[in-house]
Design a protein around this motif. Structure first.
Motif, PDB file in Angstrom:
ATOM      1  N   PHE A 109     -76.320 -10.923 -38.193  1.00 13.48           N
ATOM      2  CA  PHE A 109     -76.439  -9.955 -38.231  1.00 13.48           C
ATOM      3  C   PHE A 109     -75.837  -9.355 -38.022  1.00 13.48           C
ATOM      4  N   SER A 110     -75.698  -7.673 -39.109  1.00 17.91           N
ATOM      5  CA  SER A 110     -73.969  -6.779 -38.822  1.00 17.91           C
ATOM      6  C   SER A 110     -75.266  -5.421 -38.976  1.00 17.91           C
ATOM      7  N   VAL A 111     -74.089  -4.449 -38.727  1.00 14.97           N
ATOM      8  CA  VAL A 111     -75.381  -3.012 -38.417  1.00 14.97           C
ATOM      9  C   VAL A 111     -73.782  -2.136 -39.586  1.00 14.97           C
ATOM     10  N   SER A 112     -74.048  -1.701 -40.033  1.00 20.15           N
ATOM     11  CA  SER A 112     -73.150  -0.813 -40.681  1.00 20.15           C
ATOM     12  C   SER A 112     -73.498   0.963 -40.610  1.00 20.15           C
ATOM     13  N   LEU A 160     -78.159  -5.236 -41.813  1.00 15.64           N
ATOM     14  CA  LEU A 160     -78.248  -3.422 -41.615  1.00 15.64           C
ATOM     15  C   LEU A 160     -77.566  -1.774 -41.892  1.00 15.64           C
ATOM     16  N   THR A 161     -77.511  -1.304 -42.771  1.00 11.25           N
ATOM     17  CA  THR A 161     -76.914  -0.038 -43.101  1.00 11.25           C
ATOM     18  C   THR A 161     -77.688   1.125 -42.638  1.00 11.25           C
ATOM     19  N   LEU A 162     -77.311   2.358 -41.749  1.00 11.11           N
ATOM     20  CA  LEU A 162     -77.392   3.062 -41.906  1.00 11.11           C
ATOM     21  C   LEU A 162     -76.998   4.499 -41.852  1.00 11.11           C
ATOM     22  N   LYS A 163     -77.359   5.836 -42.163  1.00  4.47           N
ATOM     23  CA  LYS A 163     -77.333   6.952 -42.611  1.00  4.47           C
ATOM     24  C   LYS A 163     -77.783   7.766 -42.018  1.00  4.47           C
TER      25      LYS A 163
END
Length: 664
Positions: free
Chosen positions: A449-452, A588-591
């Motif tokens: 799992f990774s979050v960016s 998971l990518t957040l903006k």
């Protein structure tokens, strides 16, 4: 090479640059005849009448070439000998001086150099600024550093002694400006230093007083009278060469200008470096007249540098710094012999529409120079009097150079047995209410799992981007986040459960009732690692991409925020005795929040399909290219029979490029 003095030849008339007929040569300057208009600050009044009689000049770079230019008349073909006084002024200002203009002349500072900072703040809270006079008349002025260090040491030591205080006196800041030294200290120390007024030091008497006047920063000392005189003379010369109505600055044949000759710029000892500095000084005056980029763009559209003996744009580089958005430029009757002399402007003056290089050696030594210059200046339309592009071609090339967004065709959901649909419904619900159980069910020791955080993603102007403090230290986006790089790829159920516990709680829109808040793609994939070893060619699985939004709450501040997200999940078969589906990878990518746009159908309508078929049929029957066939159909409102009649009537008048192949 540089501008030279007048030659023993008859003046010639040339057309001005424009977009009409073929135009060549220099452009006449505005006639002088009246007093120079200035505003309250002594700057050139650009809103005044164009000339002495208020009329528009006879020629201009955008004047369609209807007028003839005239060289300024001079009483004699020989340059007047500068007076001794004038020569001394010029030498002094060019070789020394602290003023902005004189330093730019002597040091060759370009117009685009970083401007000096503004005046310093005076008497900030709990501090006081004093003005000390006497350093320049002291014996210490000849010491290394001009004696400033010795003066400050004396003031600190003597103030402590005279005041009979035990604490040290400290000067926080010091600044030399002309005959004065400005010092800043605390109010208590400044009051002690004031007691030294009229004390003797190094053979002079010090004068110390409190000041509240603005103090120029280093390099911004007040101009000397000599520099002011030179500045005013150059300003007057520019005022005679600028026309406010046509927005035209005529700097042609500078070597024949009586004002510049009388100032001694074109004496027999004149060298190329001095000429370059003179041109930079003119641009420095322009910076003072046209104070903002908007003023320079709107008030100076055309410039002529014809007949100045220039062979390299490096000599006039300041022009592209002062007027980077220039539209028309005349460089005719100079000494450009190849493209090397123009190379340094290859990535400058991108708005040039008219460029004249007539009567330069390059016309003979490199006849194909126009092709190369067209690639340098994308908006160029008139080159040396020939039209090389139309406005329509410029617009088309500009549109073609803009990046084309990837078309959005809408969601593409190719599920197998409803596995993807069932997983997504459960996943989104459990991530909001029970992340620990979700990780235990679908993730194993090999899952990642990774979050960016994409903190530069576009968003509506009325949307305030949220803070990212709860996510930033876990973000794997190293292109955006470069400090404190922790472990940011989490592998295994335990680590994933741990990071999920630290991320803010979320609330996603309900998939069943708010499906319009999501865009979901689902595709089968193969070749995944098979943990059972039963599939030598790899196992089959799915890749699911979800775009949407959610609300979260910062656990520290308890503030809520709405964010957009993209999540890519790769599913594969589970290991024996566990859940049959496992998450292999979760990214998971957040903006910042940006609502999903309605998907536009890219399929052409029935009417558009019919028009395309009519174009192809008309091209087939007439031999015209599709472009001309479309124009023909548009002219008769898409009536096919009338289009055939119109073609037969005007066939003989059509150009050869209207046909796909030459007619027999």
């Amino acid at each position: 090479m540089a501008p030279t003095g007048p030659r023993n030849q008859a003046p010639s008339s040339r057309r001005a640059p424009g977009v009409g007929k073929t135009q060549r040569g220099g452009i006449a300057k505005r006639r002088a005849g009246g007093p120079v208009r200035v505003d309250r600050d002594g700057d050139l009044d650009m809103d005044g009448p164009a000339g002495a009689n208020g009329k528009k000049p006879a020629n201009h770079p955008a004047a369609n070439g209807s007028a003839r230019a005239k060289k300024p008349a001079t009483a004699s073909t020989r340059a007047p000998k500068p007076t001794t006084k004038t020569q001394q002024i010029i030498n002094k200002v060019i070789t020394s001086g602290d003023s902005n203009i004189s330093s730019r002349i002597s040091n060759g500072m370009a117009a685009s150099s970083r401007p000096n900072r503004g005046a310093r703040q005076i008497n900030a809270p709990n501090s006081m600024t004093l003005k000390v006079e006497g350093l320049k008349s002291s014996r210490a002025v000849n010491n290394e550093g001009g004696g400033l260090k010795e003066l400050l040491t004396f003031l600190e030591r003597k103030a402590q002694t005279v005041g009979k205080i035990t604490r040290p006196v400290r000067i926080k800041k010091s600044h030399v400006n002309g005959d004065f030294v400005y010092i800043t200290a605390s109010k208590e120390d400044a009051e002690e230093i004031l007691k030294l007024n009229n004390f003797s030091w190094a053979g002079t008497t010090l004068s110390i007083s409190e000041t509240s006047e603005s103090i120029p920063a280093a390099g911004q000392a007040a101009m000397s009278s000599d520099a002011l005189e030179i500045k005013e003379q150059l300003r007057n010369i520019l005022s005679l060469r600028y026309d406010v109505e046509t927005k035209f600055l005529n700097l042609s044949t500078l070597g024949e200008d009586p004002g510049l000759q009388s100032m001694g710029f074109f004496s027999s000892e004149t060298g190329p470096d001095k000429m370059v500095k003179m041109f930079r000084a003119l641009m420095a005056i322009c910076d003072g007249i046209f104070k903002t980029p908007k003023d320079r763009r709107e008030q100076v559209v055309s410039v002529s540098l014809a007949g100045n003996n220039i062979d390299d744009v490096l000599q006039i580089m300041a022009l592209s710094d002062t007027f980077p958005e220039l539209v028309n430029l005349d460089l005719s009757r100079n000494q450009f012999k190849d493209l090397k002399g123009l190379q340094k402007w290859r990535h400058r003056l991108r708005n040039i529409q008219t460029l004249l290089l007539n009567e330069n050696p390059i016309e003979i030594t490199n006849p194909t120079y126009k092709v190369e210059l067209m690639s340098w200046f994308p908006k160029l339309q008139n080159l040396s009097g020939s039209q090389v592009r139309t406005p329509e071609q410029v617009a088309a090339e500009e549109a073609a150079s803009r990046p084309t967004p990837i078309p959005q065709n809408g969601p593409d959901f190719r599920d197998i047995g409803g596995i993807g649909e069932g997983f997504i419904k459960e996943f989104m619900r459990m991530y909001d209410i029970d992340r620990h159980a979700l990780a235990a069910k679908y993730y194993d020791d090999q899952s990642t799992f990774s979050v960016s955080v994409n903190n530069r993603a576009p968003h509506p102007p009325d949307v305030q981007p949220p803070t990212w403090s709860a996510y930033i230290k876990f973000s794997r986006n190293h292109a955006m986040i470069t400090h404190q790089r922790y472990q940011r790829l989490f592998t295994g159920t335990n680590l994933i459960q741990g990071i999920w516990q630290k991320l803010p709680p979320t609330s996603h829109p309900d998939l069943a009732t708010q499906i319009d808040k999501y865009m979901i793609d689902c595709h089968p994939i193969s070749g995944l690692a098979d943990l059972t070893g039963r599939e030598p060619n790899g196992a089959s699985g799915m890749i699911i991409t979800i775009h949407g939004e959610f609300d979260d709450q910062d656990p520290d501040t308890m503030k809520t925020a709405k964010r957009s997200f993209s999540r890519t999940l790769i599913l594969g078969p589970g290991v024996p005795d566990r859940n049959p589906i496992r998450v292999i990878s979760d990214m998971l990518t957040l903006k910042a929040y940006n609502p999903l746009q309605p998907v536009q159908s890219l399929q052409p309508s029935d009417q558009e399909v019919q028009k395309q078929q009519m174009v192809l049929e008309l091209s087939k029957q007439t031999g015209m290219t599709p472009e001309y066939s479309k124009l023909c159909l548009e002219g008769v409102h898409w009536n096919f029979e009338q289009a055939l009649v119109a073609f037969n009537e005007k066939k003989a008048q059509l150009p050869s490029d209207a046909f796909a192949m030459p007619l027999a």
